[in-house]
Write a protein that holds these residues in place. Structure first.
Motif: not given
Ligand code: NA
Ligand code: NA
Lengths: 122, 492, 91, 484, 166, 108
Positions: B34-40, B42-49, B87-88, B90-97
């Protein structure tokens, strides 16, 4: 009058929609709420399907013998929507059965009572 | 490669979900996936941005069918903002889940928890990215269904009834949207949003179109907890596992607001929505009521999560208010607040999650004196609270500033006053908690309460830091939002 | 011709099943009737396929037969989980 | 380098605060940290003052929140004045606090020193604020950081007092001050303080009045009636905190902000041209008389001092609103004079409580013989409040009076006279009783002076009051810089 | 053996129903679906020992034919009671019937056969008894010491032999 | 021609059986006896219908599918009936027993 009749599919849709909606709102039984929700959704499915009907068209399964078919797109969409609806129903019913385990009832008012009793006793 | 990104950002979590299911023996593996996919994502979203800021629109067409028939994914400034938020956060919160929900969710449900979380995540992203009205419905339901599941996993049995009520209301809302999409399809023969936008104006002021519009407003209104339709929200947020509350509160309603904006501006068109239907005269009272009434209701809550939930309804009112002001600044304000509110509520709910993790409850009586026992967590809560209030140098200030500007642009001083009054009420309800946390003597508790573990604390402080970072460097977001608003107004 | 007659007969059967489904009195009577309604729908689809010269409909009836069975078992499973039948009886 | 000094002046209290937290379990180290920080701050502020006197205007822009809205600091004479007051009184107050807090064995002392440092940080921020937004931000920070100090005792009365304190200050600032700031920004596109005012070319007539009213009542810390209620409510606080509130930072931040707004946002001329602003003046005048009257009826020493403060604050507001250079000079001078005088009075009240646990004026008979240093300082403070030489209060009242006469504000003149009488009426009996009445019903037999740090502190502030009377040149210099 | 049979039948099922025998995508999806079904079936078998009468019946044509005749006969009997209820009133009966079969396999075949024939239905197995509801008392009496019980008992031996031979 | 006649025969028989079963579940006095009525339609009636249709389609894929339909119905019908009865039985639904004359039925 004939116009009313020619739109009968909409009347069916509206009737079912009202039935379903009424059941969701008025019934205190959680199972019946779910069933009402189903009817409500089904009315929308019927609306879509009836919209896709093409005069003299047959079911959209390709065959050498036919050239006029109903519009398949609404069918495809509604197939998806039905899957979603089934999933919703399944989830809803599983929640109901867990509510039954937790509260011993599937009646709205009894559940509310149980919760307020709990709060009162605290 | 770039062209595939919009699909990838959705597909990564969507495909991770079944993988997560296969490894359902071990929650830890599910968590890692879960965490890894949220990071991926987020990274994709950043690339798109980055791509979008340098170039133009990113488009992706599924299955090789041309857009009016095939499903199309479009990324413009508007939904990129939403994708970044989702994504942002998620990328921050998922690690804490994992750490956070272990005491709350039954262990046999934990693997399912991560599957649901991933589905919810990908559903939200799908809503944002898709350019197809029906596809939007499907993603809406994917995210909703998984959200119901997540909420029902809460420790308290009332989580079940909360999830059930949300399911009923949410499904009605989704079905309304489905009806609206169906009518639009009947009228135009297309489901592609861009295509709809082109074809609808030629229909003129048809009765059916008005019906579709009404169904849209009510349907989306249910999903985003628009004021009288918000009844599902407080319980849902209060009884969901705390980390889930944090994620959902930060993202789900924001995405629904996005859907509202998309329908009003891109599909029906601003001209139709505001000059023929005059939807602002519906949204205006509704948002004012939300801002004032639910803020007041929040004052009387005894559960911090419930309090924050009511505050959320009020904050959604701010976003709707921005839309209802019918000017470009207002729209920008709504979008800015959409972004900012995700940061504040994410931080606040996650801070509460940390308290629940240690104390086992979010009831105000249990949190007496928490400020001394969990200083970092409590400080984060205070910081988030400042942001909700709208203190300068936090994102909350930026949002409110833009809202007030938009109100003044219309010459509505009283509206600016209402925003300020609501801020005052926010001061009171946040202060209540601060006072309890810092200045009340804790009840003698047999268990020693310690500071939250780092795996929860770090995400909290990342969110808090972002509250201040984007409060200070506000232009990063405001330029984005203003660009999106300009684009939407250009369409109308 | 015979297909039309058979289809009508099946419709009558389904109508009677519906009567039982409505009148109950027990949840099991209803499930029984609904199951019957479903199996007759399977046959109806098959007959209707022959009536309209579209034997492709048989695929649908196979599908329907499976769905119907799964549905009945699911409902029974749910009824058993709810444990006592009063809950979904008339109120 | 100069800009760095501003940053230093802000960072030093913060570093001190962190240091205090770190030294939590070691009281001596903690108090050393407080004192050291306050001295360093004083040093930095004096450096800034010297630079300002050298003709430079240090400026520091931290960041732009929104277009036209920056967090920005500018040193100008008025702010310098306030910063000097705060920086001079902090070390003294710290010294006194050490004596008081230890003498009374208070709990949560780390929290106390920590938030004290934060409050000073807020005060310095207010002093050097370069625009309304920054001012607002630090103003709120000051409010929030003093709440834990006000409710320090943690009992129910402390809590309810704290709620009133916070409720009034926050609601007036958000409900009135913030709209006023937004309004200014909407009109001028900036909130930066400018010599001659920001808004003159945009507003006239009744609008000026409305905007001025939003500011005067929005700055609740200035204590103009009817938004004065927070000050008596805050009397639940320990005495060093009262000193902080009344002298060092809080109310000073209020009146200072009012003066600053009058001078740099409206411009004296704009307001002077608007007759309706007199209405605001009358609020101030009413406050002066009414608060003094109420003070007369208080038996609790600290309450009497509190109402005295409300009345004295309105002197400053009055000076600002009379809108002639003389009166503004008087207002600025009165900020300092009152600060030195009132802190002395509060220190004395606290010392009395520390050593004798007496809080009511009626219990003070004959106390002058047991606590000679304390009561001598108290007398100096009282003289300053009344406005009798050789205390600094005389100077400021003189300028206020001259300003009122110059502006033909005869009602103000009358009010000054009446109020002086009232001041005398509520201070003189205390001094009289302390020295000349015999104390019969004293159950606390053995008490003398308060702990040494406290006595040193209060003597020092009394000395400051007298010094200011004899050597006011530096202050005048600053005030003249405002007017040019 | 079981897995092979299952896979084979599922494959036939898929091919017959899909009709696309040369589209790699659809065939691929078929492989995935069959794999999934087999996987689930394996998981189920890990938890439950299942006996299905049907595959065994297909291997015993004599019994199956006999059972088919029985089904027709009992159908006619129930029809008679439906249309002529006045002259032939029904006599519903619930009874525990001792089974002559010894193994779970045989008992399953017997209970399934009871349910397959209209007029009788088995509730549950209770030790070496089966609880049966019949719409006619004679039909239940027939089960008690009738043909079916004995035939299945005889069959049981043969069926076991075959199972072991596998 | 013969096949058409067979189709007529099977479909008419099937229709009769179906209506009989349906009438049975209306008429029979309690749940358990209704199960027997319903099982008529599941077995013989369905078989008749499928046979009738096979006569029309001959040896073709369609017939294979028809047989598939029949097999499914034959497997699932009794299974569903058993599940129903078992569920009702475990839930404690009592069966009506004894000789059910029309008068008893009317009382019920
Ligand atoms: Na839903
Ligand atoms: Na049977």
């Amino acid at each position: 009058m004939s116009e009313l009749f020619s739109l009968f599919n909409y009347w069916v849709v509206v009737f079912l929609m009202m039935c379903g909606f009424y059941t969701v709102i008025a019934s205190g039984n959680l199972v019946k709420k779910i069933i009402g929700l189903n009817i409500f959704q089904t009315s929308v499915f019927i609306m879509y399907i009836s919209v896709g009907k093409v005069t003299d068209g047959t079911a959209p399964i390709v065959s050498a013998d036919f050239s006029v078919y109903s519009n398949p797109l609404p069918h495809v969409l509604i197939l998806t929507a039905i899957v979603v609806g089934v999933a919703t129903t399944a989830l809803g019913l599983s929640l109901v059965s867990r509510i039954k385990d937790a509260y011993g009832s599937v009646e709205d008012d009894e559940i509310l009572d149980a919760d307020s009793d709990e709060r009162g006793s605290k | 490669m770039i062209a595939h990104l919009p699909a990838l950002v959705v597909l990564v979590p969507l495909l991770a979900a079944p993988i997560c299911f296969i490894f359902s023996r071990s929650p830890a593996i599910g968590w890692v996936i879960t965490v890894v996919s949220s990071w991926v994502s987020f990274a994709i979203a950043c690339v798109m941005a980055v791509t979008l800021l340098n170039g133009g629109e990113i488009q992706y067409v599924f299955g090789g069918w041309a857009p009016p028939w095939g499903i199309e994914y479009v990324v413009d400034q508007l939904n990129l903002l939403v994708v970044l938020v989702v994504t942002g956060v998620a990328a921050v919160i998922f690690p804490a889940t994992l750490k956070s929900v272990r005491p709350e969710v039954a262990s046999h449900q934990l693997p399912l928890f991560f599957v649901s979380l991933l589905l919810c995540f990908s559903g939200l992203l799908g809503i944002a990215v898709t350019g197809d009205a029906f596809n939007l419905f499907v993603f809406l339901e994917i995210s909703s269904l998984s959200t119901y599941t997540l909420i029902s996993m809460g420790k308290d049995r009332r989580a079940l009834t909360a999830a059930f009520n949300y399911l009923i209301m949410g499904t009605i809302g989704a079905t309304f949207i489905l009806i609206a999409v169906g009518i639009l399809y009947m009228l135009t023969g297309t489901l592609n949003m861009a295509d709809l936008a082109v074809r609808l104006p030629s229909l003129g002021d048809s009765r059916a179109l008005q019906v579709a519009f009404a169904f849209t407003i009510v349907g989306v209104g249910l999903k985003l907890a628009m004021f009288p339709l918000h009844l599902w929200l407080p319980n849902a947020y209060a009884y969901a596992p705390s980390a889930v509350s944090a994620f959902i509160a930060a993202t789900a309603t924001k995405v629904a607001v996005y859907v509202m904006i998309r329908f009003l501006y891109s599909i029906f068109g601003a001209e139709f929505s505001f000059s023929e239907i005059f939807v602002q005269w519906l949204l205006l009272p509704v948002s004012v009521c939300a801002i004032l009434f639910t803020s007041v209701v929040a004052l009387f809550q005894h559960d911090v999560k419930r309090l924050l939930a009511y505050s959320s309804v009020a904050q959604i009112g701010y976003m709707l208010l921005g839309i209802a002001l019918v000017n470009q600044t207002g729209l920008a304000a709504a979008l800015i607040h959409l972004f900012n509110h995700a940061l504040m509520k994410g931080a606040l709910f996650l801070a509460v999650a940390a308290m629940v993790f240690r104390v086992g409850s979010s009831h105000v009586d249990q949190l007496r004196g928490i400020g001394r026992k969990m200083p970092w967590t409590s400080a984060a809560f205070v910081a988030g609270g400042l942001s909700i209030i709208g203190v300068p140098a936090t994102v909350g200030f930026v949002s409110k500033w833009y809202l007030v500007l938009a109100a003044i642009e219309n010459g509505w001083w009283w509206m600016a006053a209402i925003v300020l009054v609501a801020s005052l009420i926010a001061v009171v309800y946040i202060w209540r908690i601060v006072e309890l946390a810092y200045f009340a003597d804790s009840e003698a508790s047999e268990t020693e309460v310690k500071e939250a573990p780092l795996i929860i604390l770090i995400p909290i402080w990342m969110l808090v830091a972002s509250n201040f970072y984007f409060g200070i460097h506000s232009s990063v977001v405001t330029r984005f939002a203003e660009g999106a608003a300009a684009m939407l107004w250009g369409q109308g | 011709m015979i297909f039309a007659i058979a289809a009508c007969a099946l419709l009558v059967v389904m109508l009677l099943a519906l009567v039982r489904a409505f009148s109950g009195p027990k949840i099991y009577d209803r499930v029984l009737a609904v199951n019957m309604f479903g199996t007759k729908t399977v046959l109806l689809i098959a007959v209707y396929g022959f009536l309209t010269e579209r034997p492709e409909f048989l695929d649908l009836s196979i599908f329907y037969a499976l769905i119907n069975f799964v549905g009945v078992i699911a409902v029974l499973n749910f009824v058993e989980r709810l444990d006592d039948t009063d809950e979904i009886e008339e109120r | 380098m100069l800009n760095l000094l501003i940053a230093f002046s802000l960072v030093v209290p913060l570093i001190g605060a962190v240091g205090i937290l770190i030294a939590d379990k070691k009281p001596n180290l903690r108090e050393a940290c407080t004192l050291l920080t306050s001295v360093v701050l004083l040093f930095v502020v004096v450096k800034i003052f010297l630079a300002l006197r050298g003709g430079e205007t240090p400026e520091l822009t931290l960041f732009e929140l929104l277009p036209g809205l920056e967090i920005k600091f500018t040193v100008e004479p008025l702010g310098m004045l306030f910063a000097l007051v705060a920086a001079i009184l902090w070390p003294v107050n710290s010294l006194y606090s050490i004596g008081y807090m230890r003498g009374n064995a208070e709990k949560h002392q780390t929290r106390f020193y920590f938030f004290f440092a934060i409050a000073i940080f807020g005060a310095i921020g207010v002093a050097f604020a370069g625009n309304l937004l920054t001012l607002f931000l630090f103003y709120e920070l000051l409010t929030l950081s003093t709440f834990p100090l006000v409710t320090h005792k943690g009992n129910d009365s402390a809590k309810s007092g704290g709620r009133v304190y916070l409720g009034i200050l926050i609601s007036t600032s958000i409900g009135l001050l913030l709209p006023a700031i937004i309004w200014v920004w909407e009109l001028a596109g900036t909130t930066d303080f400018q010599a001659g005012g920001v808004v003159p070319q945009y507003v006239e007539g009744g609008t000026v009045f409305v905007l001025a009213m939003l500011f005067v009542f929005g700055i609740g810390k200035a204590g103009v009636m009817p938004v004065h209620r927070w000050l008596p409510a805050a009397m639940v606080a320990p005495t060093p905190v009262s000193a902080l509130l009344h002298a060092v930072a809080v109310v000073k931040a209020g009146v200072f902000s009012v003066v600053k707004v009058v001078v740099y946002v409206f411009g004296i001329d704009t307001l002077g041209a608007e007759p309706s602003v007199d209405w605001l003046l009358w609020f101030a005048l009413f406050t002066i008389v009414a608060a003094s009257t109420v003070a007369l009826r208080q038996d609790n020493l600290k309450k009497r001092l509190a109402y005295s403060t409300i009345s004295q604050l309105s002197y400053v507001v009055m000076g600002a609103l009379i809108l002639v250079p003389l009166s503004v000079t008087g207002a600025a001078l009165h900020i300092i004079a009152h600060a030195f005088g009132k802190i002395t009075l509060f220190f004395a009240a606290g010392s009395i409580y520390t050593s004798s646990k007496k809080t009511e004026i009626s219990q003070l008979n004959g106390i002058g013989r047991r606590m000679p240093w304390t009561m001598a300082a108290f007398t100096v403070g009282a003289l300053s409040m009344i406005g009798i030489p050789p205390a600094a209060g005389f100077l400021s009242k003189w300028y206020l009076l001259s300003g009122a006469i110059a502006a033909d504000q005869y009602i103000a003149v009358l009010v000054i006279f009446i109020s002086t009488l009232l001041n005398t009426a509520y201070f003189a009996p205390i001094v009289y009783a302390a020295y000349f009445k015999r104390d019969r019903s004293d159950t606390m037999l053995n008490y003398g002076e308060a702990p040494l740090p406290a006595v040193v502190a209060l003597c020092f502030t009394a000395l400051l009051t007298i010094t200011l009377f004899f050597f006011p040149q530096t202050v005048f210099e600053l005030i003249q810089m405002i007017e040019t | 053996m079981y897995l092979g049979l299952l896979t084979l039948s599922l494959t036939v099922f898929w091919l017959v129903l899909s009709g696309y025998w040369d589209n790699p995508l659809i065939l691929g999806l078929g492989v995935v679906s069959i794999g999934l079904c087999v996987w689930i079936a394996v998981r189920i078998r890990r938890h439950y020992r299942l006996y299905s009468a049907l595959p065994i019946l297909t291997q015993m044509p004599a019994y199956t034919a006999w059972l088919a005749m029985e089904i027709v006969k009992s159908n006619l009997m129930v029809i008679k009671h439906i249309w002529f209820s006045d002259s032939h009133p029904i006599t519903p009966t619930v009874r525990r019937i001792r089974m002559l079969q010894k193994t779970p396999l045989g008992q399953t075949i017997f209970a399934n056969s009871i349910t397959l024939t209209p007029g009788t239905v088995s509730f549950r197995i209770d030790g070496d008894h089966v609880v049966v509801h019949g719409v006619m008392q004679d039909a239940v009496d027939d089960l008690q010491d009738g043909d079916m019980n004995q035939r299945v008992a005889r069959l049981e031996g043969k069926a076991l032999e075959r199972l072991e031979a596998r | 021609m013969v096949l058409d006649a067979l189709t007529w025969f099977f479909l008419l028989t099937g229709s009769f059986l179906g209506i009989t079963g349906a009438w049975g579940i209306i008429k029979f006095p309690d749940f358990y006896s209704r199960v027997h009525a319903a099982s008529i339609t599941d077995t013989l009636c369905a078989s008749c219908f499928v046979l009738g249709l096979i006569c029309q389609s001959g040896f073709s894929l369609v017939s294979v599918k028809l047989i598939l339909v029949l097999l499914l119905l034959l497997i699932t019908g009794p299974a569903a009936a058993h599940a129903l009865v078992k569920a009702a039985h475990t839930a404690g639904l009592r069966a009506l027993t004894g000789k059910i004359t029309p008068s008893i039925r009317r009382q019920k």
